[in-house]
Design a protein around this motif. Structure first.
Motif, PDB file in Angstrom:
ATOM      1  N   SER A 144       0.819  -1.201   0.000  1.00 29.44           N
ATOM      2  CA  SER A 144       0.000   0.000   0.000  1.00 29.44           C
ATOM      3  C   SER A 144       0.857   1.257   0.000  1.00 29.44           C
ATOM      4  O   SER A 144       2.038   1.231   0.364  1.00 29.44           O
ATOM      5  CB  SER A 144      -0.915   0.006   1.225  1.00 29.44           C
ATOM      6  OG  SER A 144      -0.155   0.202   2.406  1.00 29.44           O
ATOM      7  N   SER A 145       0.242   2.373  -0.355  1.00 33.36           N
ATOM      8  CA  SER A 145       0.975   3.628  -0.462  1.00 33.36           C
ATOM      9  C   SER A 145       1.460   4.146   0.881  1.00 33.36           C
ATOM     10  O   SER A 145       2.439   4.888   0.954  1.00 33.36           O
ATOM     11  CB  SER A 145       0.083   4.688  -1.109  1.00 33.36           C
ATOM     12  OG  SER A 145      -1.013   5.013  -0.265  1.00 33.36           O
ATOM     13  N   ALA A 197       4.177   6.830 -10.532  1.00 29.43           N
ATOM     14  CA  ALA A 197       3.184   6.297  -9.601  1.00 29.43           C
ATOM     15  C   ALA A 197       1.897   5.940 -10.328  1.00 29.43           C
ATOM     16  O   ALA A 197       1.256   4.916 -10.024  1.00 29.43           O
ATOM     17  CB  ALA A 197       2.916   7.310  -8.491  1.00 29.43           C
ATOM     18  N   GLN A 198       1.511   6.757 -11.304  1.00 31.34           N
ATOM     19  CA  GLN A 198       0.326   6.456 -12.103  1.00 31.34           C
ATOM     20  C   GLN A 198       0.526   5.156 -12.873  1.00 31.34           C
ATOM     21  O   GLN A 198      -0.381   4.317 -12.959  1.00 31.34           O
ATOM     22  CB  GLN A 198       0.049   7.599 -13.080  1.00 31.34           C
ATOM     23  CG  GLN A 198      -1.193   7.393 -13.953  1.00 31.34           C
ATOM     24  CD  GLN A 198      -2.473   7.461 -13.164  1.00 31.34           C
ATOM     25  OE1 GLN A 198      -2.786   8.472 -12.561  1.00 31.34           O
ATOM     26  NE2 GLN A 198      -3.234   6.361 -13.167  1.00 31.34           N
ATOM     27  N   LYS A 233       0.153   2.153 -10.582  1.00 32.49           N
ATOM     28  CA  LYS A 233      -1.272   1.895 -10.319  1.00 32.49           C
ATOM     29  C   LYS A 233      -1.919   1.198 -11.513  1.00 32.49           C
ATOM     30  O   LYS A 233      -2.667   0.224 -11.342  1.00 32.49           O
ATOM     31  CB  LYS A 233      -1.992   3.201 -10.009  1.00 32.49           C
ATOM     32  CG  LYS A 233      -3.507   3.055  -9.826  1.00 32.49           C
ATOM     33  CD  LYS A 233      -4.152   4.390  -9.584  1.00 32.49           C
ATOM     34  CE  LYS A 233      -5.672   4.247  -9.473  1.00 32.49           C
ATOM     35  NZ  LYS A 233      -6.293   3.822 -10.750  1.00 32.49           N
ATOM     36  N   ASP A 234      -1.637   1.688 -12.708  1.00 35.80           N
ATOM     37  CA  ASP A 234      -2.259   1.128 -13.906  1.00 35.80           C
ATOM     38  C   ASP A 234      -1.831  -0.317 -14.153  1.00 35.80           C
ATOM     39  O   ASP A 234      -2.576  -1.083 -14.793  1.00 35.80           O
ATOM     40  CB  ASP A 234      -1.898   1.977 -15.126  1.00 35.80           C
ATOM     41  CG  ASP A 234      -2.530   3.363 -15.077  1.00 35.80           C
ATOM     42  OD1 ASP A 234      -3.460   3.570 -14.283  1.00 35.80           O
ATOM     43  OD2 ASP A 234      -2.054   4.247 -15.830  1.00 35.80           O
ATOM     44  N   LEU A 239      -1.151  -2.641 -11.822  1.00 35.91           N
ATOM     45  CA  LEU A 239      -1.419  -3.535 -10.699  1.00 35.91           C
ATOM     46  C   LEU A 239      -2.276  -4.736 -11.102  1.00 35.91           C
ATOM     47  O   LEU A 239      -3.243  -4.610 -11.856  1.00 35.91           O
ATOM     48  CB  LEU A 239      -2.118  -2.775  -9.569  1.00 35.91           C
ATOM     49  CG  LEU A 239      -1.263  -1.784  -8.779  1.00 35.91           C
ATOM     50  CD1 LEU A 239      -2.121  -0.975  -7.827  1.00 35.91           C
ATOM     51  CD2 LEU A 239      -0.156  -2.522  -8.004  1.00 35.91           C
ATOM     52  N   ASP A 296      -5.448  -4.840  -5.952  1.00 42.72           N
ATOM     53  CA  ASP A 296      -5.268  -3.705  -5.069  1.00 42.72           C
ATOM     54  C   ASP A 296      -4.090  -3.967  -4.137  1.00 42.72           C
ATOM     55  O   ASP A 296      -3.868  -5.110  -3.711  1.00 42.72           O
ATOM     56  CB  ASP A 296      -6.513  -3.468  -4.219  1.00 42.72           C
ATOM     57  CG  ASP A 296      -7.655  -2.848  -5.019  1.00 42.72           C
ATOM     58  OD1 ASP A 296      -7.380  -2.317  -6.112  1.00 42.72           O
ATOM     59  OD2 ASP A 296      -8.806  -2.910  -4.557  1.00 42.72           O
ATOM     60  N   PRO A 297      -3.302  -2.925  -3.814  1.00 44.77           N
ATOM     61  CA  PRO A 297      -2.178  -3.112  -2.886  1.00 44.77           C
ATOM     62  C   PRO A 297      -2.654  -3.727  -1.580  1.00 44.77           C
ATOM     63  O   PRO A 297      -3.653  -3.294  -0.997  1.00 44.77           O
ATOM     64  CB  PRO A 297      -1.671  -1.677  -2.682  1.00 44.77           C
ATOM     65  CG  PRO A 297      -2.062  -0.960  -3.932  1.00 44.77           C
ATOM     66  CD  PRO A 297      -3.398  -1.533  -4.298  1.00 44.77           C
ATOM     67  N   TYR A 336       0.998   9.551  -4.337  1.00 47.40           N
ATOM     68  CA  TYR A 336       0.225   8.308  -4.360  1.00 47.40           C
ATOM     69  C   TYR A 336      -1.265   8.627  -4.270  1.00 47.40           C
ATOM     70  O   TYR A 336      -2.091   8.039  -4.991  1.00 47.40           O
ATOM     71  CB  TYR A 336       0.631   7.408  -3.198  1.00 47.40           C
ATOM     72  CG  TYR A 336       1.890   6.605  -3.412  1.00 47.40           C
ATOM     73  CD1 TYR A 336       2.100   5.860  -4.572  1.00 47.40           C
ATOM     74  CD2 TYR A 336       2.867   6.547  -2.419  1.00 47.40           C
ATOM     75  CE1 TYR A 336       3.249   5.112  -4.752  1.00 47.40           C
ATOM     76  CE2 TYR A 336       4.024   5.791  -2.573  1.00 47.40           C
ATOM     77  CZ  TYR A 336       4.220   5.086  -3.746  1.00 47.40           C
ATOM     78  OH  TYR A 336       5.364   4.328  -3.917  1.00 47.40           O
ATOM     79  N   TYR A 357      -3.451   5.701  -6.067  1.00 45.60           N
ATOM     80  CA  TYR A 357      -2.775   4.468  -5.623  1.00 45.60           C
ATOM     81  C   TYR A 357      -3.102   4.300  -4.138  1.00 45.60           C
ATOM     82  O   TYR A 357      -2.733   5.134  -3.329  1.00 45.60           O
ATOM     83  CB  TYR A 357      -1.276   4.574  -5.849  1.00 45.60           C
ATOM     84  CG  TYR A 357      -0.502   3.300  -5.549  1.00 45.60           C
ATOM     85  CD1 TYR A 357       0.022   2.550  -6.592  1.00 45.60           C
ATOM     86  CD2 TYR A 357      -0.300   2.862  -4.239  1.00 45.60           C
ATOM     87  CE1 TYR A 357       0.734   1.396  -6.331  1.00 45.60           C
ATOM     88  CE2 TYR A 357       0.383   1.698  -3.989  1.00 45.60           C
ATOM     89  CZ  TYR A 357       0.899   0.961  -5.020  1.00 45.60           C
ATOM     90  OH  TYR A 357       1.587  -0.193  -4.754  1.00 45.60           O
ATOM     91  N   LYS A 358      -3.787   3.238  -3.813  1.00 44.74           N
ATOM     92  CA  LYS A 358      -4.292   3.039  -2.443  1.00 44.74           C
ATOM     93  C   LYS A 358      -3.178   2.702  -1.463  1.00 44.74           C
ATOM     94  O   LYS A 358      -2.198   2.088  -1.834  1.00 44.74           O
ATOM     95  CB  LYS A 358      -5.337   1.929  -2.425  1.00 44.74           C
ATOM     96  CG  LYS A 358      -6.579   2.265  -3.266  1.00 44.74           C
ATOM     97  CD  LYS A 358      -7.575   1.135  -3.222  1.00 44.74           C
ATOM     98  CE  LYS A 358      -8.805   1.424  -4.085  1.00 44.74           C
ATOM     99  NZ  LYS A 358      -9.773   0.311  -4.058  1.00 44.74           N
TER     100      LYS A 358
END
Length: 343
Positions: free
Chosen positions: A163-164, A189-190, A193-194, A196, A199-200, A337, A342-343
């Protein structure tokens, strides 16, 4: 060796309990450690220090942020002489809270590389780890060779990471900001996220387990989590460890991102001289071996060898960015994040 009750995590204990800790802090032959490390090998390290110096150790263990809050609450009355924690980002938080004082030591300056210690001597690395790229050798034929490449769209749906808010992820993005600037860091960071796969979630071991299970094709993790899987029986990892490949990124650039477990002299240390002796002892060859082997890490002293398991991961060029920069960029890293979702 006198060991106090383990895992005291309350900010302020009762008056009687506090007196029990504070009383020995005034003695001439003790040093009081607040530590978030919980490894049996550290006990041997401490007993060797006592045998060599006659200085006994009082150890208070707890979670990193809880110990920081405890020291802040105790203020000038804190019995802490030395604070030990993982990640330069947490050391930065402690330093910003005024919990350290500077140490001027030729031993520490000579033994600990400049990038692995605070510029003004507020903390020093005692063991080192690298945060690198792991991948499914069957699924990913051309794994990313740089941190930047983790954001490449060709790896969409493959990446697993924490997680972030995790300090390791904040420090990694903090280093990216230092090297590439905020705009590039936000784009990166984007991209993470894209790409993944989910989810983290979970810890570093869970990212590696995700490769074994097939849920993840690529993972970001610290080297010692993988080394644990190689060295022993880690459920959900060891049996499938041969499936996982390792990349030390940016070998033609800045080098692989590294971080530390570190220690500093407490701002109100009642046993300052003993505490400095302990910090210097931490950089001795024997202590470096204990620290590194206790958690499958790398020694910070270049002349000391890592364990055979860790050496077996391969040699690499390490980033020499001073780790204090990671803390300086920590708040902005969290903002980035958050901005990209980004979670």
């Amino acid at each position: 060796m006198a060991i106090s009750a383990p895992r005291m995590i309350a900010l302020l204990a009762s008056v009687a309990a506090f007196a029990a800790v504070a009383a020995p802090a005034q003695a001439d032959d003790v040093v009081n450690i607040y530590s978030s490390r919980h490894y049996d090998t550290d006990e041997r390290l401490y007993s060797d220090f006592t045998e060599a110096t006659g200085i006994e150790i009082n150890l208070i263990e707890g979670k990193e942020d809880e110990l920081i809050e405890r020291m802040k609450a105790e203020g000038a009355n804190s019995p802490a002489d030395v604070f030990i924690t993982a990640d330069a980002g947490r050391l930065w938080r402690a330093e910003q809270a005024g919990l350290f004082q500077a140490v001027d030591s030729e031993v520490l300056d000579e033994r600990v590389p400049e990038s692995l210690r605070h510029p003004e001597g507020h903390w020093f690395g005692i063991s080192k780890r690298a945060r690198v790229i792991f991948y499914d050798k069957e699924k990913v034929s051309e794994p990313p060779q740089t941190y930047a490449a983790l954001a490449d769209p060709k790896y969409k749906g493959l990446l697993c990471a924490r997680s972030s808010s995790n300090i390791y992820m904040l420090s990694l993005l903090g280093a990216y900001i230092a090297h590439n600037g905020e705009e590039a860091a936000k784009e990166w960071a984007q991209g993470l996220k894209d790409n993944l796969a989910r989810d983290p979630q979970g810890g570093d071991t869970d990212q590696l387990r995700g490769i074994v299970s097939g849920e993840c094709g690529i993972a970001i993790a610290n080297t010692y989590y993988f080394a644990r899987g190689v060295a022993g029986e880690v459920k959900g990892l060891t049996d499938g460890i041969d499936k996982i490949g390792i990349v030390f990124p940016d070998q033609d650039g800045n080098g692989a991102h590294v971080n530390i477990s570190g220690a500093g002299l407490a701002a109100h240390a009642p046993n300052r001289d003993n505490a400095v002796k302990l910090l210097e002892y931490f950089t001795s060859d024997s202590a470096q071996s204990y620290f590194a082997n206790g958690n499958n890490e790398y020694p910070v002293v270049p002349s000391v060898a890592a364990s055979s398991v860790v050496e077996g991961l391969g040699s690499f060029k390490a980033d020499t960015l001073n780790l204090n920069e990671l803390g300086k960029n920590q708040a902005r890293a969290q903002e980035i994040y958050n901005e990209v979702g980004y979670k």
